[in-house]
Write a protein that holds these residues in place. Structure first.
Motif, PDB file in Angstrom:
ATOM      1  N   ASN A  22       0.829  -1.200   0.000  1.00 21.84           N
ATOM      2  CA  ASN A  22       0.000   0.000   0.000  1.00 21.84           C
ATOM      3  C   ASN A  22       0.870   1.259   0.000  1.00 21.84           C
ATOM      4  OD1 ASN A  22      -2.609   1.371   0.256  1.00 21.84           O
ATOM      5  ND2 ASN A  22      -1.899   1.881   2.309  1.00 21.84           N
ATOM      6  N   ALA A  23       1.913   1.268   0.830  1.00 24.16           N
ATOM      7  CA  ALA A  23       2.807   2.427   0.877  1.00 24.16           C
ATOM      8  C   ALA A  23       3.496   2.633  -0.465  1.00 24.16           C
ATOM      9  CB  ALA A  23       3.838   2.248   1.990  1.00 24.16           C
ATOM     10  N   ARG A  26       0.754   3.724  -3.237  1.00 20.92           N
ATOM     11  CA  ARG A  26       0.188   5.051  -2.960  1.00 20.92           C
ATOM     12  C   ARG A  26       1.270   6.113  -2.864  1.00 20.92           C
ATOM     13  NH1 ARG A  26      -3.302   4.969   2.017  1.00 20.92           N
ATOM     14  NH2 ARG A  26      -3.715   7.092   1.348  1.00 20.92           N
ATOM     15  N   ARG A  27       2.543   5.688  -2.886  1.00 16.11           N
ATOM     16  CA  ARG A  27       3.703   6.587  -2.781  1.00 16.11           C
ATOM     17  C   ARG A  27       3.608   7.436  -1.500  1.00 16.11           C
ATOM     18  NH1 ARG A  27       4.693   3.677  -6.690  1.00 16.11           N
ATOM     19  NH2 ARG A  27       5.855   4.297  -8.534  1.00 16.11           N
ATOM     20  N   ILE A  28       3.446   6.708  -0.381  1.00 17.07           N
ATOM     21  CA  ILE A  28       3.410   7.362   0.926  1.00 17.07           C
ATOM     22  C   ILE A  28       4.531   6.805   1.797  1.00 17.07           C
ATOM     23  CG2 ILE A  28       0.941   7.895   0.838  1.00 17.07           C
ATOM     24  CD1 ILE A  28       0.459   5.444   2.686  1.00 17.07           C
ATOM     25  N   ASP A  29       4.722   7.427   2.939  1.00 13.73           N
ATOM     26  CA  ASP A  29       5.718   7.008   3.924  1.00 13.73           C
ATOM     27  C   ASP A  29       7.098   6.892   3.269  1.00 13.73           C
ATOM     28  OD1 ASP A  29       3.623   7.031   5.765  1.00 13.73           O
ATOM     29  OD2 ASP A  29       3.220   4.902   5.546  1.00 13.73           O
ATOM     30  N   ALA A  32       7.324   8.001  -0.523  1.00 17.79           N
ATOM     31  CA  ALA A  32       6.879   9.327  -0.948  1.00 17.79           C
ATOM     32  C   ALA A  32       7.933  10.021  -1.813  1.00 17.79           C
ATOM     33  CB  ALA A  32       6.537  10.184   0.269  1.00 17.79           C
ATOM     34  N   ARG A  33       9.172   9.626  -1.708  1.00 17.99           N
ATOM     35  CA  ARG A  33      10.278  10.253  -2.446  1.00 17.99           C
ATOM     36  C   ARG A  33      10.301   9.886  -3.929  1.00 17.99           C
ATOM     37  NH1 ARG A  33      14.593   8.002   1.072  1.00 17.99           N
ATOM     38  NH2 ARG A  33      12.829   7.413   2.325  1.00 17.99           N
ATOM     39  N   HIS A  96       6.578   1.428   5.673  1.00 20.22           N
ATOM     40  CA  HIS A  96       5.387   2.193   6.023  1.00 20.22           C
ATOM     41  C   HIS A  96       5.457   2.630   7.471  1.00 20.22           C
ATOM     42  CE1 HIS A  96       4.559  -2.036   6.875  1.00 20.22           C
ATOM     43  NE2 HIS A  96       3.669  -1.646   7.773  1.00 20.22           N
TER      44      HIS A  96
END
Length: 120
Positions: A22-23, A26-29, A32-33, A96
């Motif tokens: 999921n991370a 979704r390009r999170i946590d 995100a970079r 994450h």
């Protein structure tokens, strides 16, 4: 940018990988970079023949290995694994959740021949 995720074998016995995947998607946590060009090319666990896995990751052209947040939180070999992988890949020591873990912060190491570390 080619990315691999390595998860903790004991956790994977119960885990679906949803948090890590999921991370990434979704390009999170920790992910995100990365932009849309980042490609997840491997998702494996830390058990078994690690040397064979490293050789295969190199064949796949992996740039960055992310160690799962469960490795950071539960593995006594977290630092050693990160250093070993950093000989061939940049290493980001979580997937994450926050950079600062409950028991320790994430390790971020450059590949052995680089001078700068990936940004947390």
């Amino acid at each position: 940018m080619k990315i691999a995720i390595i998860v903790r074998r004991e956790t994977l016995d119960k885990c679906t990988g949803k948090g890590c995947l999921n991370a990434f998607f979704r390009r999170i946590d920790a992910f995100a970079r990365y932009g849309d060009d980042a490609e997840l090319v491997a998702f494996t666990q830390d058990g078994g023949d690690l040397e064979h896995k490293i050789a295969r990751l190199k064949q796949l052209g992996v740039d960055v290995v992310h160690l799962s947040s469960c490795i950071r939180g539960k593995s006594p070999h977290y630092e050693d694994l990160a250093k070993k992988l950093a000989k061939d890949f940049a290493v980001v020591g979580y997937t994450h959740g926050p950079y600062r873990g409950r028991t320790r912060d994430a390790i971020c190491l450059p590949r052995g021949d680089r001078k700068t570390a990936p940004i947390p």
